[in-house]
Design an enzyme around this catalytic site. Structure first.
Site, mmCIF file in Angstrom:
data_model
loop_
_atom_site.group_PDB
_atom_site.id
_atom_site.type_symbol
_atom_site.label_atom_id
_atom_site.label_comp_id
_atom_site.label_asym_id
_atom_site.label_seq_id
_atom_site.Cartn_x
_atom_site.Cartn_y
_atom_site.Cartn_z
ATOM 1 N N GLU A 89 0.797 -1.104 0.067
ATOM 2 C CA GLU A 89 -0.164 0.035 -0.247
ATOM 3 C C GLU A 89 0.903 1.230 -0.018
ATOM 4 O O GLU A 89 1.811 1.396 0.479
ATOM 5 C CB GLU A 89 -0.751 0.034 1.265
ATOM 6 C CG GLU A 89 -1.820 0.942 1.471
ATOM 7 C CD GLU A 89 -2.860 0.988 2.411
ATOM 8 O OE1 GLU A 89 -3.877 1.667 2.701
ATOM 9 O OE2 GLU A 89 -2.248 0.380 3.542
ATOM 10 N N LYS A 98 -10.664 0.203 -1.793
ATOM 11 C CA LYS A 98 -10.662 -0.189 -0.385
ATOM 12 C C LYS A 98 -11.968 0.115 0.243
ATOM 13 O O LYS A 98 -12.429 1.146 0.097
ATOM 14 C CB LYS A 98 -9.439 0.524 0.243
ATOM 15 C CG LYS A 98 -9.326 0.124 1.865
ATOM 16 C CD LYS A 98 -8.149 0.824 2.596
ATOM 17 C CE LYS A 98 -8.009 0.487 3.811
ATOM 18 N NZ LYS A 98 -7.014 1.166 4.542
ATOM 19 N N CYS A 134 -5.096 -3.664 3.250
ATOM 20 C CA CYS A 134 -4.674 -3.289 4.666
ATOM 21 C C CYS A 134 -5.759 -3.520 5.848
ATOM 22 O O CYS A 134 -5.943 -4.605 5.900
ATOM 23 C CB CYS A 134 -4.004 -1.816 4.736
ATOM 24 S SG CYS A 134 -3.256 -1.245 6.079
#
Length: 286
Positions: free
Chosen positions: A47, A119, A160
């Site tokens: 990321e 995300k 993440c």
């Protein structure tokens, strides 16, 4: 050493991105070439691979569309090196100047963008003993699950903080047939020390997928630091790849063994035993 007949090699990278796009591209380019030399068909970068700003909200200043110059450089890198890239957590320009998307981009070995995933779960957290984060203040959350076929299998895309929400991973495996799940990340030192490896191994065991977790590592600036510890985990939950130094820049490689995926799933057929999502909905009012 060549990969076995029923397997394909993948690399996972670890790096310390800073507030310098050209410097970070140079680091990524070196890591990509290392992966090619190691025989990998794909390399996964962490990321914020392209930039980590000095302070919260700096990402808005460098956000670009997917056809902008930053991503085009990475498309050219993939094409020139003949390798697939997982670029997890790109600052994609959002619907207005106040918001971006945290976008995971898959590029093939011809330099084409094959799939993107924005995300879904945003990091709005008061880290115990650490900083307060509010990713939603400048990020538009994604709404769609994303999978894509690749040389190393059918990929499920996450980023993440998604790691803490197992239902996403259940959908990727049981509704979308993922074989390999990617988790590019920039975990904080506090949460990484407590939860990083155990969560990753749990997601691999629960889904019977390979999990590839490329990590940001070390100090990006005076105010920003990441935990590191890039890992590749097999469908049995065994760590099969790890960058030896948790804070260093480098790669680890492992072979995605399709026969192992089939064996684990065949001997413990949780896909047959699990209840569908609708099963858990109450049939009568509680």
């Amino acid at each position: 050493m060549a990969a076995a007949a029923n397997s394909l090699r993948v690399a996972a990278a670890q790096m310390t991105s800073i507030n310098d796009i050209a410097f970070n591209f140079s680091t990524c380019s070196r890591l990509v070439k290392e992966a090619v030399s190691a025989g990998a068909k794909m390399i996964c970068l962490p990321e914020n691979f392209s930039c980590v700003g000095q302070k919260s909200g700096d990402s808005l200043l460098i956000a670009e569309p997917l056809d902008g110059p930053i991503m085009q450089k990475y498309c050219s890198l993939a094409r020139e090196c003949g390798i697939w890239l997982s670029l997890g957590g790109f600052q994609e320009k959002g619907p207005d100047d106040a918001r971006l998307r945290n976008t995971h981009v898959i590029i093939d070995d011809a330099g084409n963008i094959r799939r993107t995933y924005s995300k879904i779960h945003l990091f709005d957290v008061d880290v115990p003993g650490g900083a307060v984060y509010k990713e939603s203040s400048f990020t538009e959350p994604g709404k769609d699950i994303a999978v894509v076929d690749s040389p190393i299998g059918r990929l499920g895309l996450t980023v993440c903080y998604d790691l803490r929400f197992p239902e996403l991973y259940q959908h990727l495996r049981f509704h979308h047939d993922a074989q390999v799940i990617l988790v590019p990340s920039a975990f904080t030192p506090v949460t990484g020390q407590a939860h990083w490896e155990v969560l990753l191994r749990a997601r691999a065991i629960e889904t019977q997928c390979y999990v590839i977790a490329s990590a940001q590592a070390g100090k990006h600036s005076e105010k920003r630091e990441s935990y590191g510890e890039t890992l590749i985990i097999d469908p049995w939950g065994t760590v099969v790849g790890r960058v030896p130094d948790r804070l260093s820049t480098g790669i680890t490689v492992a072979d995605i063994d399709f026969s192992l995926i089939d064996s684990v799933r065949g001997k413990m057929p949780i896909a047959k035993h699990r209840k569908p999502f609708d099963f858990w909905r109450p049939t009568t009012p509680l």
